[in-house]
Enzyme design. Structure first.
Site, PDB file in Angstrom:
ATOM      1  N   TYR A 125       0.726  -1.264  -0.060  1.00 60.61           N
ATOM      2  CA  TYR A 125      -0.067  -0.100   0.079  1.00 60.61           C
ATOM      3  C   TYR A 125       0.822   1.454   0.098  1.00 60.61           C
ATOM      4  O   TYR A 125       0.795   1.857  -0.880  1.00 60.61           O
ATOM      5  CB  TYR A 125      -0.924   0.183   1.069  1.00 60.61           C
ATOM      6  CG  TYR A 125      -2.270  -0.710   1.139  1.00 60.61           C
ATOM      7  CD1 TYR A 125      -2.622  -1.598   0.196  1.00 60.61           C
ATOM      8  CD2 TYR A 125      -3.270  -0.137   1.839  1.00 60.61           C
ATOM      9  CE1 TYR A 125      -3.870  -2.475  -0.219  1.00 60.61           C
ATOM     10  CE2 TYR A 125      -4.648  -0.861   1.667  1.00 60.61           C
ATOM     11  CZ  TYR A 125      -4.905  -1.889   0.466  1.00 60.61           C
ATOM     12  OH  TYR A 125      -5.920  -2.348   0.578  1.00 60.61           O
ATOM     13  N   GLU A 241      -8.559  -4.452   8.847  1.00 60.34           N
ATOM     14  CA  GLU A 241      -7.321  -4.385   9.239  1.00 60.34           C
ATOM     15  C   GLU A 241      -7.397  -3.625  10.759  1.00 60.34           C
ATOM     16  O   GLU A 241      -6.849  -3.936  11.581  1.00 60.34           O
ATOM     17  CB  GLU A 241      -6.171  -3.574   8.117  1.00 60.34           C
ATOM     18  CG  GLU A 241      -4.807  -3.261   9.123  1.00 60.34           C
ATOM     19  CD  GLU A 241      -3.850  -2.548   8.166  1.00 60.34           C
ATOM     20  OE1 GLU A 241      -2.649  -2.264   8.466  1.00 60.34           O
ATOM     21  OE2 GLU A 241      -4.333  -2.037   7.085  1.00 60.34           O
TER      22      GLU A 241
END
Length: 396
Positions: A125, A241
């Site tokens: 990411y 997450e």
């Protein structure tokens, strides 16, 4: 109706029989979100054989089909027994995301290998210029027939040096607003053109890496969701997450540790640190915050159980949970005091006789304090979480 007392006993008996001294030691010495890699994988294989590797997953995908309270009991007992942590990128993040967005072929091929540990996934990411502002990412994926050609770099890629797979956010359209031109790709990490550069931390360990992509060919079939709709996929994964971690269980263990330390350490007049009124007040206030956090986490688990997503509540838990965890780290350091480092009597060379080792109850205190400073940064900074809370919960 589930007999939760019997279930807790079953979990305890399983942990007692399955956790070797080496695995318990690895869990006890864990000072960040990651345990020793080999211990984590060994523990995942044991859990997989039992059918307990993914406590939050439904039975149709290989999970145990537990209800919300069973999951909480299991995770709490694992923490209290010093079980190593399981690497979260596959089981906690990618697996649930594929259940929602993946094709049938992706589900059939990838999900069983996540459970077994045959595939170890890392997350691509962040970039050197795109961390909290993730929409500004520059790594590109240009369509070339039945492949994408990927160029760019990702950073702070946890455990990339141990992984054989990586999921990435890439830019597939530069001519639209930033969020609208991003796609979500799955890749083998040993593809030609991928280079991994480990980042050595202050303690000499490697948990993070920088990953470089140079003309990497990735099949179009590895796209998750629609092209240029990766931002929607990414937001869903971030909810898993941020909302999938049980901060309360960690904090309860920290609370017990701080109390034990504060009883052992003697302050002025030879009285335990726990009897200091200022320290007791600080500890009590932190414990009250932990109780409030637990209720919010249970709301999130209820949302998962009902088939929904936690939404902005995951940001609330992430912000409060990480900051409260740091607060307990600070209380632990305060309680331990000078025992946190070896004491060398005056006139003695610390490299020879006379060294007094750090006591067992303080072995990991400083490492936990240092490592946990990053908790309010990774997974989205506390400032980003507050912006999400302000917009989606407070409607500001």
């Amino acid at each position: 109706m589930t007999d939760y007392a019997a279930f807790r006993l079953e979990v305890r008996q399983f942990l007692e029989a399955s956790l070797t001294p080496e695995l318990r030691r690895a869990g006890k010495l864990t000072t960040s979100v990651f345990s020793d890699f080999e211990s984590s994988m060994a523990w995942q294989r044991i859990l997989h054989a039992k059918g307990w590797a993914a406590p939050d997953w439904p039975e149709e995908y290989g999970g145990p089909g537990w209800d919300i309270h069973q999951r909480y009991i299991f995770q709490e007992e694992c923490k209290l027994a010093n079980a190593p942590s399981i690497i979260a990128m596959g089981i906690q993040m990618l697996g649930p995301l594929l259940m929602k967005y993946g094709t049938e072929a992706q589900k059939t091929e990838i999900i069983p290998r996540i459970l077994s540990g045959d595939d170890v996934w890392c997350q691509g990411y962040s970039e050197p210029g795109a961390g909290s502002d993730l929409a500004s990412l520059k790594t590109t994926a240009e369509r070339d027939g039945d492949h994408y050609r990927v160029n760019g770099t990702k950073i702070w890629t946890s455990l990339a040096q141990h992984s054989n797979k990586i999921f990435c956010l890439v830019r597939t359209n530069k001519d639209v607003k930033p969020q609208a031109g991003i796609s979500f790709l799955l890749m083998d990490i040993d593809l030609p053109g991928i280079t991994i550069d480990p980042i050595v931390s202050l303690d000499g360990q490697v948990e993070q890496c920088q990953v470089f992509f140079e003309d990497v060919e990735v099949p179009v079939t590895n796209l998750v969701g629609d092209e240029n709709d990766g931002w929607s996929v990414a937001k869903s994964l971030l909810e898993f997450e941020r909302g999938g971690h049980n901060f309360t269980i960690d904090i309860k263990k920290q609370l017990g540790k701080v109390r034990d330390q504060a009883l052992r350490i003697r302050g002025r007049g030879g009285r335990p640190k726990l009897e200091d009124p200022v320290f007791r007040t600080q500890l009590a206030e932190a414990e009250i915050e932990a109780m409030a956090l637990e209720q919010t986490e249970l709301r999130i688990k209820g949302s998962f159980a009902a088939g929904g997503n936690p939404g902005a509540l995951s940001s609330l838990v992430k912000a409060v949970g990480t900051e409260l965890s740091q607060q307990f780290n600070e209380l632990s350091v305060d309680a331990v005091g000078r025992a946190i480092t070896p004491y060398f009597p005056e006139g003695l060379d610390p490299h020879f006789e006379g060294e007094t080792p750090v006591p067992d109850y303080a072995t990991t205190t400083m490492a936990e304090y240092i490592n946990n400073r990053s908790a309010t940064i990774y997974g989205g900074t506390a400032e980003v979480q507050r912006n999400i809370i302000a917009k989606q919960i407070l409607k500001l």
